[in-house]
Design a protein around this motif. Structure first.
Motif, PDB file in Angstrom:
ATOM      1  N   ARG A  70       0.693  -1.176  -0.052  1.00 26.19           N
ATOM      2  CA  ARG A  70      -0.099  -0.230   0.161  1.00 26.19           C
ATOM      3  C   ARG A  70       0.954   1.309   0.091  1.00 26.19           C
ATOM      4  NH1 ARG A  70      -0.997   2.100   5.219  1.00 26.19           N
ATOM      5  NH2 ARG A  70      -2.916   2.927   4.237  1.00 26.19           N
ATOM      6  N   HIS A  71       2.235   1.012   0.353  1.00 28.41           N
ATOM      7  CA  HIS A  71       3.112   2.220   0.131  1.00 28.41           C
ATOM      8  C   HIS A  71       3.995   2.356  -1.049  1.00 28.41           C
ATOM      9  CE1 HIS A  71       2.047   3.215   4.392  1.00 28.41           C
ATOM     10  NE2 HIS A  71       2.192   2.267   4.765  1.00 28.41           N
ATOM     11  N   SER A  72       3.500   1.701  -2.099  1.00 31.90           N
ATOM     12  CA  SER A  72       4.226   1.658  -3.228  1.00 31.90           C
ATOM     13  C   SER A  72       3.261   2.205  -4.540  1.00 31.90           C
ATOM     14  CB  SER A  72       4.813   0.156  -3.513  1.00 31.90           C
ATOM     15  OG  SER A  72       3.790  -0.665  -3.848  1.00 31.90           O
ATOM     16  N   PHE A  73       3.942   2.635  -5.552  1.00 37.02           N
ATOM     17  CA  PHE A  73       3.476   2.859  -6.793  1.00 37.02           C
ATOM     18  C   PHE A  73       4.428   2.874  -7.889  1.00 37.02           C
ATOM     19  CE2 PHE A  73       5.512   6.818  -5.742  1.00 37.02           C
ATOM     20  CZ  PHE A  73       5.660   7.430  -6.965  1.00 37.02           C
ATOM     21  N   VAL A  74       3.823   2.574  -9.154  1.00 34.89           N
ATOM     22  CA  VAL A  74       4.514   2.476 -10.364  1.00 34.89           C
ATOM     23  C   VAL A  74       4.651   3.795 -11.197  1.00 34.89           C
ATOM     24  CG1 VAL A  74       2.625   1.528 -11.456  1.00 34.89           C
ATOM     25  CG2 VAL A  74       5.190   1.305 -12.427  1.00 34.89           C
ATOM     26  N   TRP A  75       5.764   4.064 -11.862  1.00 30.04           N
ATOM     27  CA  TRP A  75       5.875   5.149 -12.616  1.00 30.04           C
ATOM     28  C   TRP A  75       6.369   4.688 -13.854  1.00 30.04           C
ATOM     29  CZ3 TRP A  75       9.239  10.175 -12.042  1.00 30.04           C
ATOM     30  CH2 TRP A  75       9.104  11.140 -13.079  1.00 30.04           C
ATOM     31  N   LEU A  76       5.331   4.722 -15.095  1.00 31.94           N
ATOM     32  CA  LEU A  76       5.596   4.290 -16.124  1.00 31.94           C
ATOM     33  C   LEU A  76       5.650   5.572 -17.425  1.00 31.94           C
ATOM     34  CD1 LEU A  76       5.733   1.855 -18.536  1.00 31.94           C
ATOM     35  CD2 LEU A  76       3.282   2.096 -18.602  1.00 31.94           C
ATOM     36  N   GLY A  77       6.720   5.650 -18.024  1.00 34.39           N
ATOM     37  CA  GLY A  77       7.062   6.848 -18.872  1.00 34.39           C
ATOM     38  C   GLY A  77       6.911   6.306 -20.435  1.00 34.39           C
ATOM     39  N   LEU A  78       6.115   6.972 -21.105  1.00 35.48           N
ATOM     40  CA  LEU A  78       5.983   6.474 -22.489  1.00 35.48           C
ATOM     41  C   LEU A  78       6.173   7.708 -23.270  1.00 35.48           C
ATOM     42  CD1 LEU A  78       2.435   4.672 -22.404  1.00 35.48           C
ATOM     43  CD2 LEU A  78       4.749   3.641 -22.278  1.00 35.48           C
ATOM     44  N   HIS A  79       6.850   7.484 -24.704  1.00 35.44           N
ATOM     45  CA  HIS A  79       7.070   8.602 -25.495  1.00 35.44           C
ATOM     46  C   HIS A  79       6.530   8.203 -26.972  1.00 35.44           C
ATOM     47  CE1 HIS A  79       9.856  10.951 -28.243  1.00 35.44           C
ATOM     48  NE2 HIS A  79       9.024  11.812 -27.861  1.00 35.44           N
ATOM     49  N   ASP A  80       5.599   8.765 -27.493  1.00 32.54           N
ATOM     50  CA  ASP A  80       4.805   8.538 -28.730  1.00 32.54           C
ATOM     51  C   ASP A  80       4.652   7.287 -28.799  1.00 32.54           C
ATOM     52  OD1 ASP A  80       4.761  11.116 -29.722  1.00 32.54           O
ATOM     53  OD2 ASP A  80       7.007  10.971 -30.614  1.00 32.54           O
ATOM     54  N   PRO A  81       3.814   6.436 -28.146  1.00 28.99           N
ATOM     55  CA  PRO A  81       3.271   5.197 -28.036  1.00 28.99           C
ATOM     56  C   PRO A  81       2.505   4.729 -29.354  1.00 28.99           C
ATOM     57  CG  PRO A  81       1.724   6.132 -26.430  1.00 28.99           C
ATOM     58  CD  PRO A  81       3.004   7.511 -27.138  1.00 28.99           C
ATOM     59  N   THR A  82       2.502   3.635 -29.689  1.00 31.91           N
ATOM     60  CA  THR A  82       1.817   3.123 -30.956  1.00 31.91           C
ATOM     61  C   THR A  82       0.487   2.826 -30.378  1.00 31.91           C
ATOM     62  OG1 THR A  82       2.374   0.778 -30.634  1.00 31.91           O
ATOM     63  CG2 THR A  82       3.800   2.209 -32.230  1.00 31.91           C
ATOM     64  N   PRO A  83      -0.555   2.788 -31.070  1.00 28.86           N
ATOM     65  CA  PRO A  83      -1.872   2.063 -30.563  1.00 28.86           C
ATOM     66  C   PRO A  83      -1.862   0.989 -29.885  1.00 28.86           C
ATOM     67  CG  PRO A  83      -1.999   3.315 -32.843  1.00 28.86           C
ATOM     68  CD  PRO A  83      -0.801   2.888 -32.521  1.00 28.86           C
ATOM     69  N   ALA A  84      -1.206  -0.076 -30.428  1.00 32.07           N
ATOM     70  CA  ALA A  84      -1.024  -1.333 -29.664  1.00 32.07           C
ATOM     71  C   ALA A  84      -0.536  -1.299 -28.511  1.00 32.07           C
ATOM     72  CB  ALA A  84      -0.269  -2.282 -30.733  1.00 32.07           C
ATOM     73  N   VAL A  85       0.510  -0.405 -28.522  1.00 30.71           N
ATOM     74  CA  VAL A  85       1.116  -0.271 -26.925  1.00 30.71           C
ATOM     75  C   VAL A  85       0.287   0.421 -25.966  1.00 30.71           C
ATOM     76  CG1 VAL A  85       2.904   0.573 -25.719  1.00 30.71           C
ATOM     77  CG2 VAL A  85       3.511  -0.563 -27.867  1.00 30.71           C
ATOM     78  N   MET A  86      -0.289   1.383 -26.450  1.00 24.20           N
ATOM     79  CA  MET A  86      -1.175   2.140 -25.634  1.00 24.20           C
ATOM     80  C   MET A  86      -2.501   1.535 -24.969  1.00 24.20           C
ATOM     81  SD  MET A  86      -1.153   5.165 -23.897  1.00 24.20           S
ATOM     82  CE  MET A  86      -1.966   5.202 -22.525  1.00 24.20           C
ATOM     83  N   THR A  87      -2.976   0.607 -26.065  1.00 24.73           N
ATOM     84  CA  THR A  87      -3.896  -0.302 -25.625  1.00 24.73           C
ATOM     85  C   THR A  87      -3.735  -1.680 -24.776  1.00 24.73           C
ATOM     86  OG1 THR A  87      -5.023  -0.074 -28.068  1.00 24.73           O
ATOM     87  CG2 THR A  87      -5.812  -1.893 -26.485  1.00 24.73           C
ATOM     88  N   ALA A  88      -2.575  -2.071 -24.760  1.00 23.09           N
ATOM     89  CA  ALA A  88      -1.969  -2.831 -23.736  1.00 23.09           C
ATOM     90  C   ALA A  88      -1.663  -2.231 -22.423  1.00 23.09           C
ATOM     91  CB  ALA A  88      -0.806  -3.584 -24.060  1.00 23.09           C
TER      92      ALA A  88
END
Length: 369
Positions: A70-88
């Motif tokens: 409960r004291h953790s979180f994830v930071w995901l950084g994307l740059h110009d993602p494709t539709p397939a990657v953004m959908t996943a």
């Protein structure tokens, strides 16, 4: 004594072996390493109590790990993602179709929206383009956008365009564990602070261009033309589109809302909002100054054209006196005074020269020549 027949041994054929192999459950061993992240992933990390965990896991594994603490979180950084990657990514973090569609397009206006348990913060990025001199095609300001999806245990940043890289933002924030321990909203604060800092840096460079342009407009030998001034005005308008609309979302985050950043981060958002107000004042002042420079240059062009017309009119008046004298003595009437005078030709030329010099002196004295 009964003699039972010996059981006959059935012959196993190749199709039987294949059917048995398909029915038999197979054991799969997990891979030693997890799946690799797509190329659109700039970085992915899990933070626990403000400290980054070792490694760079796949975003699905990072999301699963963050749900366990409960004291953790994830930071995901994307740059110009494709539709397939953004959908996943959207399916992994629970983003709806609206969020996925928004993340795949750029050019959004800065805004703050909340849908269910996800908050969407959109900001425009800006960077100054170095150039040796200002021309009618010079690119001064390069803009993009960054979209921040903030959830309970995650923050997903989607960046479009070249400016606004977040690598240094992540590195600086990882050195401030007390702020990073506040959760995903700490990432939103760090990005907002960096964007506003970039606005101020771009404004400083634009001010230098304005000073140089102002010097060329008021110099004795003017080199600044209308297209140069108009090009810089267009670039400042592009900067205004990034800076001015950011006031509403940042001001909302700085005030105590029902859903938003924790109380410990609101004063930091208030500080960012104050810096943004400085950037807005400077950009508006530059736009007003550029309008004044443009109007001044237009007035200078009008004065220069008026001076040219006065010079043309003065020379036309001088030429008219010569034409009048030549026209009178060119009529060839029989009875004309001094027509047969021996010195008439010289006297006519002297009269024409005297009239021309007199008018030239009068026009020079009045400032027409």
């Amino acid at each position: 004594m009964d003699q039972r027949p010996a059981p006959t041994r059935q012959r196993t054929t190749l199709p039987d072996l294949l059917r048995r192999a398909l029915r038999r459950p197979t054991r799969t061993t997990p891979p030693a390493t997890g799946p690799t992240n797509p190329d659109a992933v700039v970085d992915c990390a899990v933070y626990v109590n403000g400290q980054r965990q070792p490694g760079r896991p796949h975003y699905t594994d990072a999301h699963t790990h963050s749900r366990r603490n409960r004291h953790s979180f994830v930071w995901l950084g994307l740059h110009d993602p494709t539709p397939a990657v953004m959908t996943a990514v959207g399916h992994t973090f629970g983003l709806d179709e609206f969020h996925i569609t928004q993340a795949l397009t750029d050019g959004h206006r800065p805004t703050l929206q909340r849908h269910d348990d996800v908050t969407l913060l959109v900001l425009r990025t800006a960077a100054y383009v170095e150039h040796t001199e200002l021309t009618e095609t010079s690119e001064v300001v390069d803009t993009g956008d960054v979209m921040i999806f903030i959830g309970d245990r995650f923050v997903v940043t989607v960046r479009h365009g070249a400016p606004g890289a977040l690598t240094t933002v992540r590195q600086d924030l990882q050195q401030r564990r007390a702020i990073l321990a506040e959760g995903p909203w700490a990432v939103a604060y760090a990005i907002c602070a960096r964007m506003v800092t970039q606005y101020l840096d771009v404004a400083t460079h634009v001010e230098t261009d304005l000073e140089q342009l102002e010097e060329t407009v008021f110099a004795r030998e003017r080199t600044a033309d209308i297209p140069h001034i108009y090009q810089l005005k267009r670039e400042i308008v592009e900067l205004k589109r990034a800076v001015l609309p950011a006031q509403a979302p940042l001001r909302t985050l700085a005030t105590p809302p029902t859903d938003g950043p924790p109380p410990a981060l609101r004063r930091w958002f208030t500080d960012v909002d104050g810096d943004l107000a400085r950037a807005v004042d400077r950009v508006n002042a530059y736009d007003d100054l550029l309008n004044s420079i443009l109007q001044t240059r237009l007035a200078q062009l009008a004065v220069e054209q008026n001076n040219d017309m006065r010079k043309i009119a003065a020379w036309a008046a001088i030429a008219a006196t010569q034409t009048a004298v030549a026209g009178i003595y060119g009529m060839n009437f029989t009875h004309m005074p001094e027509l047969h005078w021996r010195y008439g030709y010289g006297a006519a030329l002297l009269l024409m020269a005297t009239a021309a010099l007199t008018l030239h002196r009068l026009f020079r004295r009045s400032g027409w020549l």
